[in-house]
Design a protein around this motif. Structure first.
Motif, PDB file in Angstrom:
ATOM      1  N   UNK A 140       0.847  -1.195   0.000  1.00  0.00           N
ATOM      2  CA  UNK A 140       0.000   0.000   0.000  1.00  0.00           C
ATOM      3  C   UNK A 140       0.885   1.247   0.000  1.00  0.00           C
ATOM      4  N   UNK A 141       0.350   2.338  -0.553  1.00  0.00           N
ATOM      5  CA  UNK A 141       1.127   3.572  -0.608  1.00  0.00           C
ATOM      6  C   UNK A 141       1.267   4.171   0.793  1.00  0.00           C
ATOM      7  N   UNK A 142       2.303   4.950   0.978  1.00  0.00           N
ATOM      8  CA  UNK A 142       2.525   5.606   2.275  1.00  0.00           C
ATOM      9  C   UNK A 142       1.321   6.471   2.650  1.00  0.00           C
ATOM     10  N   UNK A 143       0.746   7.118   1.619  1.00  0.00           N
ATOM     11  CA  UNK A 143      -0.396   7.998   1.878  1.00  0.00           C
ATOM     12  C   UNK A 143      -1.572   7.205   2.457  1.00  0.00           C
ATOM     13  N   UNK A 144      -1.826   6.041   1.855  1.00  0.00           N
ATOM     14  CA  UNK A 144      -2.939   5.204   2.329  1.00  0.00           C
ATOM     15  C   UNK A 144      -2.671   4.741   3.755  1.00  0.00           C
ATOM     16  N   UNK A 150      -4.027   7.468  10.944  1.00  0.00           N
ATOM     17  CA  UNK A 150      -4.642   8.578  11.681  1.00  0.00           C
ATOM     18  C   UNK A 150      -6.087   8.242  12.064  1.00  0.00           C
ATOM     19  N   UNK A 151      -6.744   7.388  11.263  1.00  0.00           N
ATOM     20  CA  UNK A 151      -8.107   6.962  11.657  1.00  0.00           C
ATOM     21  C   UNK A 151      -8.053   6.089  12.911  1.00  0.00           C
ATOM     22  N   UNK A 152      -7.059   5.222  12.974  1.00  0.00           N
ATOM     23  CA  UNK A 152      -6.931   4.373  14.173  1.00  0.00           C
ATOM     24  C   UNK A 152      -6.715   5.282  15.388  1.00  0.00           C
TER      25      UNK A 152
END
Ligand code: FE2
Ligand code: FE2
Length: 363
Positions: A140-144, A150-152
């Motif tokens: 997965x990309x770093x952005x993803x 941050x959601x966690x």
């Protein structure tokens, strides 16, 4: 023929005497060829589940209450018996029901299966965070990754449970980890992601699992252990550990739906099939497809009770045995090692022992 009689002592004696030499009648749980319920009142009738019991069921009606008869059509039964009883009539009804039973059961099973699948397809959707965690692939990309992290962090409940689990002995951290960032730094994003996924599935286990003779909490803990063990085995076989973790985590998710339909306690998948015409492994596949889980993971779960599953199903099956039968954990690992080339089997044994001794309470 073994018949189980559920009713009064007098009723039991009457059937025993009458069928003496023709059939065994008892009130024991092991009499499995037919079931006779004595219906002595409307209240007694209402207590009987309107389900398929997997064997021919007869109602022996000893009450004059007419409402009993008008309510009886809602039950899945093979026949009705009234006093005075006659041995020949009972035996012919019993024998006829047994030959017809196979065909009737096929139809009943089909109806039940449809209901169970419908319920599986209607299982509450995964929390958004879990959906995103499942979508993340290994590269997965770093952005993803940043977004999910941050959601966690924004979810207090998940964060505190993740922190608790990353500090368990299995992860072997020396100094206590107090934040998601620190956990990601020390253990890698993959571990944090996997733990968060396990926690977000916890809500499906908040219900009784009496027919599986266990509790929701124990079911979750088992799923979590099987996830860790599967992923650990995957590491030593150079397989996709995240996929195996997810398979382990979801391997028994089908039981969440099956639990709503079972009427008798079950020991294994054979018992499930006898009662409901399907197994928790099949139903798990329905749920997981609904959740858009990768096909390889679904397949591993679907086959974890098969006699000869492919590698991923085989790994989940081994992890499942290990967690159920911890005393023989090493045996299961050696068995797997005789089928597939496990590198450094002793190290694998040790880390599995750490997982098993851990038994962290994730709730
Ligand atoms: Fe299972
Ligand atoms: Fe299991």
């Amino acid at each position: 023929m073994n018949i189980r009689f559920i009713g009064s002592e007098n009723g039991l004696i009457t059937f025993k005497k009458l069928l003496n030499g023709k059939a065994n009648v008892s009130n024991g749980a092991d009499a499995k060829d037919a079931l006779i319920f004595e219906i002595s009142s409307l209240e007694v009738l209402y207590k009987i589940p309107k389900r398929n019991f997997g064997v021919p069921v007869f109602f022996y009606i000893t009450t004059p209450n007419k409402s009993v008869i008008s309510n009886i059509k809602e039950y899945r039964i093979s026949g009705i018996l009234f006093p005075p009883l006659n041995a020949e009539t009972i035996m012919s009804k019993l024998i006829r029901s047994q030959t017809q039973d196979a065909a009737v059961n096929e139809r009943d099973y089909e109806t039940l299966r449809i209901k169970i699948i419908a319920k599986a397809e209607n299982i509450p959707t995964l929390p958004t965070i879990a959906q995103e965690l499942i979508k993340l692939t290994r590269n997965a990309s770093q952005a993803a990754i940043g977004q999910v992290t941050s959601k966690i962090k924004m979810d207090q409940g998940i964060t505190s449970k993740v922190i608790k689990l990353v500090n368990s002995p299995f992860y072997g951290v020396r100094k206590e980890i107090a934040s998601i960032d620190r956990a990601t730094m020390l253990l890698g994003f993959s571990s944090v992601k996997n733990i968060a996924l396990a926690i977000s599935l916890d809500q499906y286990y908040q219900k009784p699992f009496n027919m599986y003779k266990t509790t929701g909490q124990a079911m979750w803990q088992h799923a979590y252990n099987v996830a860790l063990i599967s992923s650990e085995i995957g590491k030593y076989l150079q397989q996709d550990c995240d996929a195996l973790y997810m398979a382990g985590l979801m391997h028994d998710i089908g039981k969440v739906v099956m639990a709503d339909f079972l009427v008798k306690e079950v020991e294994d998948v054979q018992d499930e099939r006898e009662q409901l015409g399907c197994s928790h492994a099949e139903i798990a596949a329905v749920i997981m497809n609904k959740w858009s889980v990768a096909p390889a993971v679904v397949d591993a779960v679907k086959t974890h009770h098969d006699t000869r599953p492919e590698l991923y199903g085989r790994i989940v099956a081994a992890a499942n045995h290990i967690d159920h039968d911890t005393d023989n954990a090493d045996e299961y690992i050696y068995q797997l090692g005789s089928e597939y080339p496990i590198q450094d089997i002793d190290m694998l044994k040790d880390s599995i022992q750490t997982i098993l001794s851990d038994n962290t309470d994730g709730s």
